[in-house]
Design an enzyme around this catalytic site. Structure first.
Site, PDB file in Angstrom:
ATOM      1  N   GLU A 113       0.839  -1.208   0.000  1.00 51.56           N
ATOM      2  CA  GLU A 113       0.000   0.000   0.000  1.00 51.56           C
ATOM      3  C   GLU A 113       0.875   1.259   0.000  1.00 51.56           C
ATOM      4  O   GLU A 113       1.131   1.850   1.052  1.00 51.56           O
ATOM      5  CB  GLU A 113      -0.917  -0.053   1.240  1.00 51.56           C
ATOM      6  CG  GLU A 113      -1.959   1.023   1.330  1.00 51.56           C
ATOM      7  CD  GLU A 113      -3.142   0.818   0.407  1.00 51.56           C
ATOM      8  OE1 GLU A 113      -3.004   0.157  -0.628  1.00 51.56           O
ATOM      9  OE2 GLU A 113      -4.202   1.368   0.716  1.00 51.56           O
ATOM     10  N   HIS A 161     -11.775  -3.419  -5.129  1.00 49.33           N
ATOM     11  CA  HIS A 161     -11.416  -3.583  -3.720  1.00 49.33           C
ATOM     12  C   HIS A 161     -12.026  -4.868  -3.190  1.00 49.33           C
ATOM     13  O   HIS A 161     -13.214  -4.936  -2.869  1.00 49.33           O
ATOM     14  CB  HIS A 161     -11.897  -2.365  -2.924  1.00 49.33           C
ATOM     15  CG  HIS A 161     -11.464  -2.386  -1.493  1.00 49.33           C
ATOM     16  ND1 HIS A 161     -12.207  -1.868  -0.468  1.00 49.33           N
ATOM     17  CD2 HIS A 161     -10.339  -2.883  -0.914  1.00 49.33           C
ATOM     18  CE1 HIS A 161     -11.570  -2.038   0.685  1.00 49.33           C
ATOM     19  NE2 HIS A 161     -10.440  -2.657   0.430  1.00 49.33           N
TER      20      HIS A 161
HETATM   21  P1  NAD Z   1       1.264  -8.331   1.048  1.00 48.82           P
HETATM   22  O1  NAD Z   1       2.345  -7.620   1.753  1.00 48.82           O
HETATM   23  O2  NAD Z   1       0.738  -9.620   1.613  1.00 48.82           O
HETATM   24  O3  NAD Z   1       1.712  -8.626  -0.462  1.00 48.82           O
HETATM   25  C1  NAD Z   1       2.257  -7.664  -1.306  1.00 48.82           C
HETATM   26  C2  NAD Z   1       3.017  -8.388  -2.423  1.00 48.82           C
HETATM   27  O4  NAD Z   1       3.435  -7.409  -3.380  1.00 48.82           O
HETATM   28  C3  NAD Z   1       4.276  -9.130  -1.949  1.00 48.82           C
HETATM   29  O5  NAD Z   1       4.225 -10.458  -2.395  1.00 48.82           O
HETATM   30  C4  NAD Z   1       5.415  -8.358  -2.615  1.00 48.82           C
HETATM   31  O6  NAD Z   1       6.513  -9.172  -2.941  1.00 48.82           O
HETATM   32  C5  NAD Z   1       4.725  -7.805  -3.844  1.00 48.82           C
HETATM   33  N1  NAD Z   1       5.385  -6.647  -4.437  1.00 48.82           N
HETATM   34  C6  NAD Z   1       5.886  -5.565  -3.799  1.00 48.82           C
HETATM   35  N2  NAD Z   1       6.417  -4.693  -4.683  1.00 48.82           N
HETATM   36  C7  NAD Z   1       6.240  -5.242  -5.918  1.00 48.82           C
HETATM   37  C8  NAD Z   1       6.571  -4.842  -7.234  1.00 48.82           C
HETATM   38  N3  NAD Z   1       7.216  -3.696  -7.467  1.00 48.82           N
HETATM   39  N4  NAD Z   1       6.244  -5.640  -8.260  1.00 48.82           N
HETATM   40  C9  NAD Z   1       5.624  -6.815  -8.052  1.00 48.82           C
HETATM   41  N5  NAD Z   1       5.292  -7.258  -6.815  1.00 48.82           N
HETATM   42  C10 NAD Z   1       5.586  -6.480  -5.764  1.00 48.82           C
HETATM   43  O7  NAD Z   1       0.064  -7.271   0.900  1.00 48.82           O
HETATM   44  P2  NAD Z   1      -1.518  -7.542   0.855  1.00 48.82           P
HETATM   45  O8  NAD Z   1      -2.047  -7.635   2.239  1.00 48.82           O
HETATM   46  O9  NAD Z   1      -1.791  -8.619  -0.125  1.00 48.82           O
HETATM   47  O10 NAD Z   1      -2.032  -6.150   0.282  1.00 48.82           O
HETATM   48  C11 NAD Z   1      -1.917  -5.812  -1.077  1.00 48.82           C
HETATM   49  C12 NAD Z   1      -2.815  -4.629  -1.398  1.00 48.82           C
HETATM   50  O11 NAD Z   1      -4.174  -4.986  -1.096  1.00 48.82           O
HETATM   51  C13 NAD Z   1      -2.531  -3.362  -0.603  1.00 48.82           C
HETATM   52  O12 NAD Z   1      -2.750  -2.251  -1.428  1.00 48.82           O
HETATM   53  C14 NAD Z   1      -3.552  -3.428   0.519  1.00 48.82           C
HETATM   54  O13 NAD Z   1      -3.865  -2.164   1.044  1.00 48.82           O
HETATM   55  C15 NAD Z   1      -4.734  -4.026  -0.213  1.00 48.82           C
HETATM   56  N6  NAD Z   1      -5.731  -4.699   0.626  1.00 48.82           N
HETATM   57  C16 NAD Z   1      -5.326  -5.487   1.657  1.00 48.82           C
HETATM   58  C17 NAD Z   1      -6.283  -6.147   2.416  1.00 48.82           C
HETATM   59  C18 NAD Z   1      -5.863  -7.069   3.544  1.00 48.82           C
HETATM   60  O14 NAD Z   1      -6.725  -7.390   4.393  1.00 48.82           O
HETATM   61  N7  NAD Z   1      -4.628  -7.546   3.588  1.00 48.82           N
HETATM   62  C19 NAD Z   1      -7.658  -6.000   2.140  1.00 48.82           C
HETATM   63  C20 NAD Z   1      -8.029  -5.202   1.043  1.00 48.82           C
HETATM   64  C21 NAD Z   1      -7.055  -4.550   0.309  1.00 48.82           C
END
Ligand code: NAD
Length: 408
Positions: free
Chosen positions: A97, A145
């Protein structure tokens, strides 16, 4: 099949973390082949294994047969770079994020992807217009989302940006339908519909901790009303540390009185279920939230340290403040056109936030109470607690007209 020119046949997902994994499952379950990109090859490898595991679990549960599981697993391939995904119809980005990171990725995708491709972000809070603005195709950018775990949760907020084309929204809604989601269109604002309302609700819950309540009392009142879980149990599931780290990173909000209990818990390494302790205690391997007197002592210490004269807070007051906070913010969301209808808001709360189904959602609940009554109760809270309870204009108008949010 939709007549939109943006018929989504092939997709790519960027990011193989928690959300990327769930989103990929949603796509392959709906028959959409996916190319998967993550800049961490280990993460991608683990993520592929997790898709195979989930499919195998579904076979064991008798939901699908082995042949179907094999087909679903085979729908996922990894891609080493964005040039390799140039022909997909849709990209869903789910990386960390961080606005600059997401803007950089969208800029690169825009340069490499075919002109007809749609670019979506799974951001929970960032300004998607600011992401769309770095591309040459803002009409084809939107938010998708998903809620965690994405392949289980029914809700999908489809976030319409200032320039998103109606045909792009239509394609996203058609995809939502294929994935079996309850899709709700939301305008682009901080938190969209669900999290924007949630913020006002948890703010009241946190204020009440400082004024005299304890986490288990707040949760018990809301669970007694029928919520799947109260706000503090929810924080333990999501991770108390997420907000703490986000405030630290942004350099704002860490001093607010309402987050001091969270901050102290995080300083003690009490991040929630994942660390065995948070607002509650969890025995090893258990998800059963157990009341922890150490947390009550910590709440007492923080609130007295901030100068609060604690008082007993009744379950009725807890419900009144948490529910009316949701309703008042929901009404503002309607006024601003962020949600298309009160019913859409109810769908968000029923399918994404564990609002009790028999109450119909926060806006339907308010209609059952009568908006004239809700208006009076908000005015009473405003007198006792301050300006932030000022009733939304929409509530005052509907109450005066003898109508409800549903227009009756
Ligand atoms: P996470 O940390 O579990 O995963 C993020 C992934 O992105 C990692 O595998 C990382 O290696 C990869 N990454 C980072 N930089 C990168 C790049 N330049 N190119 C390719 N891959 C890259 O995060 P998450 O919890 O899955 O969240 C991801 C998004 O979803 C965020 O924007 C978050 O706000 C949103 N979100 C999260 C939730 C939740 O409950 N976790 C719910 C809704 C939305």
């Amino acid at each position: 099949m939709s007549q939109t020119p943006f018929n989504i046949q092939r997709a790519a997902v960027i990011g193989a973390g928690t959300m990327g994994r769930g989103i990929v499952m949603c796509l392959v379950n709906a028959g959409v082949p996916v190319q998967w990109v993550d800049n961490n090859p280990q993460m991608l490898e683990q993520a592929l294994a997790s898709v195979a595991d989930t499919c195998a679990h579904n076979v064991r549960q008798g939901r699908i047969d082995q042949a179907e599981a094999d087909v679903r697993v085979a729908r996922v391939t990894t891609a080493a770079n964005y040039a390799a995904i140039a022909d997909v119809d849709l990209v869903i980005e789910a990386v960390y994020e961080n606005l600059e990171l997401k803007q950089r990725i969208f800029r690169e995708l825009d340069a490499l992807l075919k002109p007809g491709a749609i670019l979506a972000s799974n951001t929970s809070a960032l300004d998607i217009d600011a992401i769309a603005a770095v591309t040459g195709r803002p009409g084809q950018v939107l938010g998708l989302h998903f809620f965690s775990p994405a392949h289980i949760m029914k809700l999908l907020e489809v976030v319409r940006c200032a320039k998103t084309a109606p045909s792009v929204l239509e394609a996203a809604l058609a995809l939502g339908k294929r994935m079996g989601k309850v899709s709700v269109v939301a305008g682009n604002c901080e938190g969209f519909i669900g999290n924007r309302m949630l913020n006002t609700y948890v703010l009241e819950a946190r204020k009440m901790l400082l004024e005299g309540a304890y986490p288990h009392q707040v949760d018990a009142a809301l669970q007694g009303f029928g919520f799947a879980m109260g706000p503090f149990r929810m924080y333990d599931v999501v991770g108390v540390d997420l907000g703490w780290r986000a405030r630290e990173l942004a350099g704002v909000g860490q001093d607010a009185p309402e987050v001091q209990v969270d901050n102290r818990l995080c300083e003690l390494g009490r991040f929630g279920q994942k660390s065995g302790n948070g607002y509650y205690h969890y025995e090893a391997g258990s998800r059963q939230a157990e009341h922890d007197v150490e947390v009550d002592a910590l709440v007492l210490e923080v609130s007295e340290g901030l100068g609060f004269q604690r008082r007993d807070i009744s379950p009725e007051e807890i419900l009144e403040r948490c529910l009316l906070a949701l309703v008042n913010e929901g009404a503002k969301i309607l006024e601003e056109g962020i949600a298309g209808s009160a019913h859409d808001i109810d769908l968000v709360y029923l399918n994404g936030y564990g609002f009790p189904a028999d109450k119909g959602g926060p806006m339907a609940w308010a209609d059952q109470q009568g908006l004239a009554d809700i208006h009076q109760r908000l005015l009473a809270l405003e007198t006792r607690q301050g300006d932030h309870w000022n009733p939304a204009r929409r509530i005052a108008e509907l109450a005066a007209a003898g109508k409800g949010f549903a227009g009756r």
